[in-house]
Write a protein that holds these residues in place. Sequence first.
Motif, mmCIF file in Angstrom:
data_model
loop_
_atom_site.group_PDB
_atom_site.id
_atom_site.type_symbol
_atom_site.label_atom_id
_atom_site.label_comp_id
_atom_site.label_asym_id
_atom_site.label_seq_id
_atom_site.Cartn_x
_atom_site.Cartn_y
_atom_site.Cartn_z
ATOM 1 N N SER A 1 0.809 -1.228 0.000
ATOM 2 C CA SER A 1 0.000 0.000 0.000
ATOM 3 C C SER A 1 0.845 1.282 0.000
ATOM 4 N N LEU B 1 -5.876 5.636 -4.291
ATOM 5 C CA LEU B 1 -5.683 6.038 -2.896
ATOM 6 C C LEU B 1 -6.793 5.475 -2.024
ATOM 7 N N GLY B 2 -8.031 5.603 -2.481
ATOM 8 C CA GLY B 2 -9.171 5.125 -1.710
ATOM 9 C C GLY B 2 -9.188 3.618 -1.568
ATOM 10 N N GLY C 1 -11.080 8.592 4.325
ATOM 11 C CA GLY C 1 -10.421 7.297 4.452
ATOM 12 C C GLY C 1 -8.921 7.405 4.623
ATOM 13 N N ILE C 2 -8.258 8.236 3.813
ATOM 14 C CA ILE C 2 -6.799 8.327 3.923
ATOM 15 C C ILE C 2 -6.377 9.182 5.122
ATOM 16 N N PHE D 1 0.325 4.241 -2.685
ATOM 17 C CA PHE D 1 0.102 5.634 -2.280
ATOM 18 C C PHE D 1 1.054 6.574 -3.008
ATOM 19 N N ILE E 1 -5.093 7.239 7.909
ATOM 20 C CA ILE E 1 -3.745 6.667 7.745
ATOM 21 C C ILE E 1 -2.679 7.720 7.982
ATOM 22 N N GLY F 1 -12.774 4.884 2.530
ATOM 23 C CA GLY F 1 -11.953 4.976 1.323
ATOM 24 C C GLY F 1 -12.446 4.072 0.209
ATOM 25 N N SER G 1 -6.531 2.475 0.895
ATOM 26 C CA SER G 1 -6.654 2.955 2.275
ATOM 27 C C SER G 1 -7.137 1.827 3.172
ATOM 28 N N ASN H 1 -9.989 0.915 4.261
ATOM 29 C CA ASN H 1 -11.055 1.155 5.237
ATOM 30 C C ASN H 1 -12.349 1.457 4.479
#
Length: 494
Positions: A278, A319-320, A404-405, A282, A408, A328, A323, A325
């Motif tokens: 991930s 990105l989503g 969502g991000i 990103f 993180i 995201g 993430s 989650n």
Amino acid sequence: MFTFSFNPLVLIMILPLVGIFILIFFVSNSEKNFIKFFSLTVTSITFLSSLLLWINFIESTSQFQFSQTYRLISFFNINYSIGIDGISLFFLILTTFLINLCILISWENPKFFIKEYFLCFLFLEFCLIQVFCVLDILLFYIFFESVLIPMFLIIGIWGSRERKIRAALQFFLYTLVGSLFMLSAIIFIYSVKGTTDLLILWFTDFSFTLQLILWSLFFLGFAVKIPMIPFHIWLPEAHAEAPTAGSVILAGVLLKLGGYGFLRFSLPLFPLASLYFSPLVFLLSLIAIIYGSLTTLRQIDLKKIIAYSSIAHMGFVTLGIFSLNINGLEGSIILMLSHGLISSAMFFCIGILYDRYNSRILKYFGGLAQVMPLFVIFFMFFSFSNISFPGTSSFIGEFLILIGISKISFILVSFALIGVILSASYAIWLLNRVSFGLLNIYYYNQFQDISRREFFIMFILSFVILWLGIFPNSFLYEINFSILNLFKLLFLKN
């Protein structure tokens, strides 16, 4: 599960094939008007049938619905299994909706090989429906690659300029070579596990090292389709040379195949590898957002402006997805659907300008608000939708992804917000250059606003963009349980 004896999913799959069969064997090339009306009828019935799936879809379950299984090759344990969940439902509807609009968009074009042109779109619809419905990774790959054939022909034969053959070959070879890595991973999985059934493989464990290798191979296949940087070279050329309807379906659906593949295969099959890689995703996503936006600002071809902006928007999508989650993941699906609508609308607007003035070079346009007011109103709405203006569909998608991000790292959010600012810059810059200022009468002295057919297409797209932006829950209800099921698979394997 779907309990009625009649399965509309089977009907949706059969209709394009029936249309292809009738056009090939019972309709001559000279019956141009009949070919158009017949193609529109087939795609319209297919779209209305896809709405039956939504109407009969059970929101409160994560199981695949409208499922059906047929024995294909018993000796090799390969079955033709179909079914949809909340993730694939709206991609399927988006496909049938945009193909239907593509037939309308193509009403005045092409001027030659008309029957073959509409056959390509019907075959493309058939393959895309299969991609979003089949529950077997080998069959998914077959239809995933079959999409290349009609798209290659659409760009190479009915493209708009001299470089169309080069663009078609570039599109075909880039995406084919990337997918060969995925094919090698599928063959390995079959040799080890003895099946390619997705629902069985979801509950099959792979070692961490094996996950890393297989995830990388799948990643190469999907990253080229999105496309992620540095696998994006084919996209601007393909868009620049494709006819308007080709650009609409390419941006509206084909770019979503990579994101759908990540959601359907990479995350549930290789969860540990998805978590491990991930940070790399990103980094590539942020590069795509910022590089894509900056490159958009320096383009002079109207189609390439939208093509590079698509790279930036798909950076938000990845990105989503990674993430990992709920916010995201749901945001990435909404943004993919939104981008499918908005980018299609933008390419249609540019196609209108090209049909009238036979040019897509930015410097030749200006002051169109004075002579094409209806066109400029719609173009302004789509431009603001493209920068995620509140009330439009992209705002919901990007907002959920940013939430969502943010769970993180706020550094990711900060860089992503730079992309939001840049997207506003290039969209407003394009809108201003095309619509306002002095009218360039030195280049063009005859102007025509949009026709009734063009108004209808733009109005429908505007309505759906607003609907998704103002009432997102009407889509999120169906998506939510499938995302929760995806999380359950992630946690079971971890």
